[in-house]
Motif scaffolding. Structure first.
Motif, PDB file in Angstrom:
ATOM      1  N   CYS A 117       0.771  -1.116   0.028  1.00 38.37           N
ATOM      2  CA  CYS A 117       0.187  -0.200  -0.143  1.00 38.37           C
ATOM      3  C   CYS A 117       0.837   1.560   0.013  1.00 38.37           C
ATOM      4  O   CYS A 117       1.983   1.261   0.558  1.00 38.37           O
ATOM      5  CB  CYS A 117      -0.898  -0.021   0.855  1.00 38.37           C
ATOM      6  N   HIS A 119       0.376   4.084   1.011  1.00 41.43           N
ATOM      7  CA  HIS A 119       0.131   4.893   2.134  1.00 41.43           C
ATOM      8  C   HIS A 119       1.123   4.936   3.181  1.00 41.43           C
ATOM      9  O   HIS A 119       1.471   5.623   3.906  1.00 41.43           O
ATOM     10  CB  HIS A 119      -1.301   5.016   2.621  1.00 41.43           C
ATOM     11  N   HIS A 120       1.177   3.381   3.799  1.00 41.64           N
ATOM     12  CA  HIS A 120       1.983   2.840   4.828  1.00 41.64           C
ATOM     13  C   HIS A 120       3.079   2.175   4.419  1.00 41.64           C
ATOM     14  O   HIS A 120       4.125   1.573   5.112  1.00 41.64           O
ATOM     15  CB  HIS A 120       1.307   2.279   5.961  1.00 41.64           C
ATOM     16  N   VAL A 157      -2.913   1.461  -4.545  1.00 43.50           N
ATOM     17  CA  VAL A 157      -4.110   1.434  -3.836  1.00 43.50           C
ATOM     18  C   VAL A 157      -4.817   0.357  -4.638  1.00 43.50           C
ATOM     19  O   VAL A 157      -4.552   0.116  -5.692  1.00 43.50           O
ATOM     20  CB  VAL A 157      -4.884   2.370  -3.720  1.00 43.50           C
ATOM     21  N   GLN A 158      -5.539  -0.530  -3.753  1.00 44.46           N
ATOM     22  CA  GLN A 158      -6.219  -1.847  -4.415  1.00 44.46           C
ATOM     23  C   GLN A 158      -7.141  -1.347  -5.634  1.00 44.46           C
ATOM     24  O   GLN A 158      -7.098  -2.027  -6.497  1.00 44.46           O
ATOM     25  CB  GLN A 158      -6.978  -2.483  -3.266  1.00 44.46           C
ATOM     26  N   GLU A 159      -7.739  -0.147  -5.724  1.00 45.56           N
ATOM     27  CA  GLU A 159      -8.643   0.135  -6.786  1.00 45.56           C
ATOM     28  C   GLU A 159      -8.051   0.536  -7.873  1.00 45.56           C
ATOM     29  O   GLU A 159      -8.205   0.123  -8.956  1.00 45.56           O
ATOM     30  CB  GLU A 159      -9.421   1.615  -6.158  1.00 45.56           C
ATOM     31  N   HIS A 186      -5.516  -6.053   3.996  1.00 51.48           N
ATOM     32  CA  HIS A 186      -4.176  -4.936   4.197  1.00 51.48           C
ATOM     33  C   HIS A 186      -3.890  -4.803   5.528  1.00 51.48           C
ATOM     34  O   HIS A 186      -4.377  -4.607   6.465  1.00 51.48           O
ATOM     35  CB  HIS A 186      -5.160  -3.633   3.964  1.00 51.48           C
ATOM     36  N   CYS A 188      -1.932  -2.869   7.032  1.00 52.41           N
ATOM     37  CA  CYS A 188      -2.161  -1.392   7.557  1.00 52.41           C
ATOM     38  C   CYS A 188      -3.317  -1.427   8.342  1.00 52.41           C
ATOM     39  O   CYS A 188      -3.560  -0.434   9.073  1.00 52.41           O
ATOM     40  CB  CYS A 188      -1.886  -0.316   6.528  1.00 52.41           C
ATOM     41  N   MET A 189      -4.234  -2.206   7.824  1.00 49.76           N
ATOM     42  CA  MET A 189      -5.545  -2.391   8.716  1.00 49.76           C
ATOM     43  C   MET A 189      -5.521  -3.394   9.818  1.00 49.76           C
ATOM     44  O   MET A 189      -6.627  -3.570  10.263  1.00 49.76           O
ATOM     45  CB  MET A 189      -6.727  -2.565   7.677  1.00 49.76           C
ATOM     46  N   ARG A 192      -1.776  -2.396  12.367  1.00 50.84           N
ATOM     47  CA  ARG A 192      -1.588  -1.272  13.162  1.00 50.84           C
ATOM     48  C   ARG A 192      -3.008  -0.374  12.825  1.00 50.84           C
ATOM     49  O   ARG A 192      -4.004  -1.057  12.243  1.00 50.84           O
ATOM     50  CB  ARG A 192      -0.489  -0.393  12.363  1.00 50.84           C
ATOM     51  N   GLY A 193      -3.101   1.006  13.272  1.00 49.81           N
ATOM     52  CA  GLY A 193      -4.267   1.701  12.702  1.00 49.81           C
ATOM     53  C   GLY A 193      -5.304   1.000  13.559  1.00 49.81           C
ATOM     54  O   GLY A 193      -5.516   0.766  14.429  1.00 49.81           O
TER      55      GLY A 193
HETATM   56  N1  LIG Z   1      -8.982   3.389  -0.667  1.00 45.62           N
HETATM   57  C1  LIG Z   1      -7.978   2.608  -0.311  1.00 45.62           C
HETATM   58  N2  LIG Z   1      -7.437   3.110   0.961  1.00 45.62           N
HETATM   59  C2  LIG Z   1      -6.208   2.454   1.269  1.00 45.62           C
HETATM   60  C3  LIG Z   1      -5.739   1.283   0.650  1.00 45.62           C
HETATM   61  N3  LIG Z   1      -4.737   1.002   1.407  1.00 45.62           N
HETATM   62  C4  LIG Z   1      -4.769   1.582   2.467  1.00 45.62           C
HETATM   63  N4  LIG Z   1      -5.581   2.474   2.547  1.00 45.62           N
HETATM   64  C5  LIG Z   1      -6.220   3.464   3.495  1.00 45.62           C
HETATM   65  O1  LIG Z   1      -5.499   4.879   3.484  1.00 45.62           O
HETATM   66  C6  LIG Z   1      -5.952   5.496   4.674  1.00 45.62           C
HETATM   67  C7  LIG Z   1      -4.879   6.429   4.637  1.00 45.62           C
HETATM   68  O2  LIG Z   1      -5.477   7.400   5.839  1.00 45.62           O
HETATM   69  P1  LIG Z   1      -4.679   8.399   6.550  1.00 45.62           P
HETATM   70  O3  LIG Z   1      -5.670   9.113   7.844  1.00 45.62           O
HETATM   71  O4  LIG Z   1      -3.878   9.140   5.837  1.00 45.62           O
HETATM   72  O5  LIG Z   1      -3.713   7.595   7.501  1.00 45.62           O
HETATM   73  P2  LIG Z   1      -3.729   6.935   9.147  1.00 45.62           P
HETATM   74  O6  LIG Z   1      -3.813   7.884  10.126  1.00 45.62           O
HETATM   75  O7  LIG Z   1      -2.509   6.048   8.917  1.00 45.62           O
HETATM   76  O8  LIG Z   1      -5.009   6.126   8.837  1.00 45.62           O
HETATM   77  P3  LIG Z   1      -5.301   4.813   9.728  1.00 45.62           P
HETATM   78  O9  LIG Z   1      -4.924   3.782   8.849  1.00 45.62           O
HETATM   79  O10 LIG Z   1      -6.813   4.899   9.790  1.00 45.62           O
HETATM   80  O11 LIG Z   1      -4.577   4.955  11.108  1.00 45.62           O
HETATM   81  C8  LIG Z   1      -6.438   4.571   5.681  1.00 45.62           C
HETATM   82  O12 LIG Z   1      -7.712   4.792   5.793  1.00 45.62           O
HETATM   83  C9  LIG Z   1      -6.110   3.062   4.869  1.00 45.62           C
HETATM   84  O13 LIG Z   1      -7.074   2.314   5.485  1.00 45.62           O
HETATM   85  C10 LIG Z   1      -6.268   1.104  -0.495  1.00 45.62           C
HETATM   86  O14 LIG Z   1      -5.876   0.052  -1.390  1.00 45.62           O
HETATM   87  N5  LIG Z   1      -7.217   1.703  -0.982  1.00 45.62           N
END
Ligand SMILES: Nc1nc2c(ncn2[C@@H]2O[C@H](COP(=O)(O)OP(=O)(O)OP(=O)(O)O)[C@@H](O)[C@H]2O)c(=O)[nH]1
Ligand SMILES: [Zn+2]
Length: 231
Positions: A117, A119-120, A157-159, A186, A188-189, A192-193
Motif C-alpha cells: 500500500c 500510504h504505509h 492502492v487496491q482500486e 491490508h 495497515c488495517m 496497526r491503525g
Molecule cells: N482506498 C484505499 N485506501 C487504502 C488502501 N490501502 C490503505 N488505505 C487507506 O489509506 C488511508 C490513509 O489514511 P490516513 O488518515 O492518511 O492515514 P492513517 O492515519 O495512517 O490512517 P489509519 O490507517 O486509519 O490509522 C487509511 O484509511 C487506509 O486504510 C487502498 O488500497 N485503497
C-alpha cells in the motif's frame, strides 16, 4: 462459458498476432499518467542509508551483529517488491497472443498476489480473479497472472491496481469485455491503525460486456463464488 487452454492443442491455426504498446510507466494520478523515474537513479547505498536511519529511529543499534546486513536486505527486498516498475506489458506478453476464434468467457481465478500500500508501505495481499470475453484473440493464461504480478509489484492502492489489470488486458486483446475482482487483506488495517484482522477489501473493474450486460456479469460473479475442486 469455457476455461480455455492457451495452447489450443486442437488448432492448427495458432499464430502470434498483434504488437503491444509497452508503457512501463502506465501509472496514473487523477487519470493523468505519472512519470516514474528510473529506480537506478537512487543507488542501493542511498536506500541502505535510509534504512539505517529508520533502524536508529526505532531505537535500535544498526551496528549490532543481527542488524548489520539489514539495510542491504531491506533495500534489496524493496527493489524486488517494486520490480513491477521495470516491466512493461510487452515484456510480459512476449507475443503470446493467439488467434483462436474463441469467443467464450475465459477466467483465471484465485491468482495470489502481494502488493504494497502506497500510504504505509505495508503489504496487502489476497486473490485476483481475471476474466475476459475474447474477440477472436486469446492470450496465454499465465500472462493474466503475470499482468497481476507486474501491477502488484508497485506502490499501490487496491482500486488502481484492479483497474490497471483490467485496462492492460483491454489494451492487449481488445476483447468484448474484461472483469477483474480483487479480494485483499491490508496489513495497515490489521497490524496497526484500526487493527481489524479478517476484514477483506473487495474491488472490481468491469469493462465492455461485463459492464453492459447483467447476465454476463452475474455469470462471472457466480463462477468466482463457486469453489473449484482441489488438486
Ligand atoms: N482506498 C484505499 N485506501 C487504502 C488502501 N490501502 C490503505 N488505505 C487507506 O489509506 C488511508 C490513509 O489514511 P490516513 O488518515 O492518511 O492515514 P492513517 O492515519 O495512517 O490512517 P489509519 O490507517 O486509519 O490509522 C487509511 O484509511 C487506509 O486504510 C487502498 O488500497 N485503497
Ligand atoms: Zn496502508
Amino acid at each position: 462459458m469455457t476455461i480455455s487452454s492457451p495452447q489450443g492443442s486442437n488448432s492448427t491455426g495458432n499464430e502470434r498476432v498483434g504488437k503491444i504498446d509497452s508503457r512501463p510507466d502506465r501509472n496514473t494520478h487523477n487519470g493523468e499518467p505519472v512519470k516514474i523515474h528510473d529506480p537506478e537513479e537512487v543507488s542501493l547505498e542511498d536506500m541502505m542509508a535510509s534504512v539505517r536511519q529508520i533502524i536508529l529511529g526505532v531505537g535500535e543499534d544498526p551496528d549490532r551483529e543481527g542488524l548489520l546486513k539489514t539495510p542491504k536486505r531491506v533495500a534489496e527486498s524493496m527493489r524486488f517488491l517494486t520490480s513491477g516498475y521495470n516491466q512493461s506489458l510487452d515484456d510480459i506478453i512476449n507475443g503470446a497472443i493467439f488467434d483462436e476464434g474463441h469467443n467464450e468467457m475465459v477466467l483465471v481465478r484465485d491468482i495470489n498476489f502481494f502488493s504494497m500500500c502506497e500510504h504505509h508501505m505495508l503489504p496487502f495481499m489476497g486473490r485476483a480473479h481475471v476474466a475476459y470475453i475474447p474477440n477472436q484473440k486469446v492470450v496465454g493464461l499465465s500472462k493474466l497472472a503475470r499482468i497481476v504480478d507486474m501491477y502488484s509489484r508497485r506502490m499501490q492502492v487496491q482500486e488502481r491496481l484492479t483497474r490497471q489489470v483490467a485496462e492492460a488486458l483491454q489494451e492487449v486483446l481488445e476483447p468484448k469485455g474484461v472483469a477483474v475482482v480483487m479480494e485483499a487483506s491490508h496489513m495497515c488495517m490489521v497490524m496497526r491503525g484500526v487493527q481489524k484482522p479478517g476484514a477483506w477489501t473487495v474491488t472490481s473493474a468491469m469493462l465492455g460486456a461485463f459492464q453492459e450486460d447483467q447476465r454476463t456479469r452475474e455469470e462471472f460473479l457466480n463462477l468466482i463464488r463457486h469453489q473449484p475442486g482441489a488438486f
